[in-house]
Design an enzyme around this catalytic site. Sequence first.
Site, PDB file in Angstrom:
ATOM      1  CG  HIS A   1       0.155   0.327   2.342  1.00 14.24           C
ATOM      2  ND1 HIS A   1       0.487   1.141   2.929  1.00 14.24           N
ATOM      3  CD2 HIS A   1       0.058  -0.955   3.789  1.00 14.24           C
ATOM      4  CE1 HIS A   1       1.444   0.850   4.129  1.00 14.24           C
ATOM      5  NE2 HIS A   1       1.005  -0.088   4.653  1.00 14.24           N
TER       6      HIS A   1
ATOM      7  CD  GLU B   1       1.290  -5.189   7.885  1.00 17.36           C
ATOM      8  OE1 GLU B   1       1.639  -6.620   7.888  1.00 17.36           O
ATOM      9  OE2 GLU B   1       2.350  -3.994   7.337  1.00 17.36           O
TER      10      GLU B   1
END
Length: 316
Positions: A58, A136
């Site tokens: 990201h 994550e």
Amino acid sequence: MAAEPAGGGVRKLRGAAGAVPVGLCGVWETVRAACAAFALLCPGAGGMTRFALTVVRHGETRLNKEKILQGQGIDEPLSETGFKQAAAAGIFLNNVKFTHIFSSDLMRTKQTVHGILEKSKFCKDMTVKYDSRLRERKYGVAEGSPLSELRAMAKAAGQECPVFTPPGGETLDQVKMRGKDFFEFLCQLILKEAGQNEQFSQEAPSDCLESSLAEIFPLGKNCTSTFNSDSGAPGLVASVLVVSHGAYMRSLLDYFLTDLKCSFPVTLSRSELTSVSPNTGMSVFIINCEKGEVKPTTQCVCVNLQGHLTGVTKVH
């Protein structure tokens, strides 16, 4: 393959085709060399189902810049720089014809994949599948705290980052198992779709999938059409885009390296393999799988490529 030097310099790596330049040209040369190697090592490779996997981290968030752990509990949006990075990644990938798009379901990845697709010539209207397995690493009580505090906690416990697991966090093995679960699901999905029908060749022919990748990792104008015939490898049946996170991507790389015995460029050091990708860094793999095979054969094309970020504010 190591990320491009910040100054845009050119390095060389040695693989199946000898010394080749690292950079946009060298990356795709590595793909062709890899396919040639697969054809030599696997005489029956023509029966394999082969697809490309592009994994992108990201874009930057404010907390990335401030070195504060986000994990899963801090759902921070992209910063202004992060949106610029996502747009730069989208411009770089705008001619690539992806057949499948997956993303973590956290805000920073959702905004990044949207920024990428917004610039795409072919994938703007594609459905993104959001998958919690791509999230994550969970850092438990350390989420929202500076990275320096996590290091202090690890030191107090007599351990080092990233091996240390804070209370309520995920171990590295747990993150790796999430990556393994998603990757096995992806391989089965591609195998199932390839076996069910001929839509891949009708809707997104393998030569189009490969040539769209070759446009950004160029061999030269006259090389893209001879990619398959030169290597003897089967054509791509799919090109998959995955947008995820830094620690997750590092664990996925570890799974590819230690469990799948993925072939990486020999000049890539262990420290380069275990480093966290910069924001919107790209790693590309060629996956060869076959029904009944316990493990697919994987070939790394590049790791944490960031040439598209030239001129964009510093990445973290």
